[in-house]
Design a protein around this motif. Structure first.
Motif, mmCIF file in Angstrom:
data_model
loop_
_atom_site.group_PDB
_atom_site.id
_atom_site.type_symbol
_atom_site.label_atom_id
_atom_site.label_comp_id
_atom_site.label_asym_id
_atom_site.label_seq_id
_atom_site.Cartn_x
_atom_site.Cartn_y
_atom_site.Cartn_z
ATOM 1 N N ILE A 12 0.878 -1.165 0.000
ATOM 2 C CA ILE A 12 0.000 0.000 0.000
ATOM 3 C C ILE A 12 0.917 1.217 0.000
ATOM 4 O O ILE A 12 1.535 1.556 1.013
ATOM 5 C CB ILE A 12 -0.939 -0.012 1.213
ATOM 6 C CG1 ILE A 12 -1.775 -1.302 1.204
ATOM 7 C CG2 ILE A 12 -1.833 1.223 1.210
ATOM 8 C CD1 ILE A 12 -2.708 -1.437 2.375
ATOM 9 N N ARG A 15 0.931 4.177 2.529
ATOM 10 C CA ARG A 15 1.374 3.787 3.873
ATOM 11 C C ARG A 15 2.899 3.647 3.928
ATOM 12 O O ARG A 15 3.523 3.985 4.941
ATOM 13 C CB ARG A 15 0.702 2.478 4.290
ATOM 14 C CG ARG A 15 -0.791 2.626 4.566
ATOM 15 C CD ARG A 15 -1.396 1.321 5.021
ATOM 16 N NE ARG A 15 -2.833 1.452 5.278
ATOM 17 C CZ ARG A 15 -3.633 0.438 5.543
ATOM 18 N NH1 ARG A 15 -3.140 -0.807 5.581
ATOM 19 N NH2 ARG A 15 -4.930 0.642 5.765
ATOM 20 N N THR A 52 -1.284 10.275 -3.998
ATOM 21 C CA THR A 52 -0.767 9.276 -3.059
ATOM 22 C C THR A 52 0.033 9.947 -1.944
ATOM 23 O O THR A 52 -0.097 9.598 -0.766
ATOM 24 C CB THR A 52 0.111 8.256 -3.801
ATOM 25 O OG1 THR A 52 -0.673 7.608 -4.807
ATOM 26 C CG2 THR A 52 0.664 7.205 -2.850
#
Length: 254
Positions: A12, A15, A52
């Motif tokens: 991910i 993260r 992101t």
């Protein structure tokens, strides 16, 4: 065919970026309330989209590690330094009372003709002008310019103003002061000194200090990064007017 237990954990990306930034922040790379690289720069570093990167930053903001302000971008979160408007004291004394290490660096020292505003307040044609940067725990915290009449600053040395305040050095008994605070955009010079983006919000404070007889003897201009300083006023009674606290509306000419 690989079972679910054998499949590698799904990456991910936001993260991963948040985890790396958290390590860099915890390691002190950005310092207390220092500006982070722009979203564009972080996007390039991490080879990820700005969406992101912003999601990673939002996660860290939710953890209380970073914050953002219009004009600043993202910065390491931390409690701002609160200054009390009802007290007449030096910036260094307030910083030290707040548990912060104070330091001053003298940038300019000399006798000059005053700008029109200072000439209007002090009523003299020559002044001692001192420009310095104040640091809190090693970080630039304020650009300060002080003007005093030549007659009062004639015996003051550069070394003295590096070590002590004009409140201690002026050969007169001081009375009260009037402080005016305005919001401005950081000039290129102040942005470089304070290590903030140009045109980002700053608080500009003018303090005019008088002697015991009420004559203005010192004009000081303080420029604070808008995200690192806050001003508080103690109101004596909930029903009392705010007038006695020293707050008032001012026009362009003060």
């Amino acid at each position: 065919m690989a079972t679910s237990a054998e499949r590698p954990a799904r990456r991910i990306r936001y993260r991963e970026i948040a985890d790396d930034l958290r390590v860099r922040i915890d390691g002190g790379e950005f310092g207390d309330r220092r500006i982070l690289p722009s979203e564009s720069a972080l996007s390039t570093r991490y080879e990820a989209s700005r969406v992101t990167v912003r999601k990673a930053l939002d996660q860290l903001r939710g953890e209380g590690l970073v914050d953002a302000r219009q004009g600043f971008g993202w910065f390491v979160a931390g409690a701002p330094f609160h200054q009390h408007l009802g007290r007449l004291g030096t910036l260094e004394a307030q910083l030290e009372a707040d548990g912060r290490r104070s330091e001053r660096r003298i940038l300019e020292f000399g006798f000059v003709r005053p700008p029109s505003r200072v000439h209007e307040v002090l009523g003299v044609d020559r002044v001692l002008r001192v420009v310095r940067v104040n640091l809190a725990d090693g970080e630039p915290f304020a650009r300060v310019t002080v003007w005093v009449p030549e007659a009062l600053g004639a015996e003051v040395s550069r070394a003295q103003v590096a070590a002590r305040s004009f409140h201690e050095l002026l050969p007169v008994e001081l009375g009260g002061a009037v402080q005016t605070i305005e919001a401005h955009a950081a000039s290129a010079a102040d942005a470089a000194l304070l290590e903030i983006p140009e045109s980002s919000p700053v608080l500009v404070c003018e303090r005019v200090t008088a002697d015991a007889g009420g004559r203005a003897v010192l004009v000081a201009e303080y420029v604070f990064p808008g995200h690192r300083s806050a001003f508080t006023v103690d109101l004596p009674h909930p029903e009392a007017s705010i007038g006695p606290s020293g707050l008032r509306l001012v026009g362009p000419g003060r």
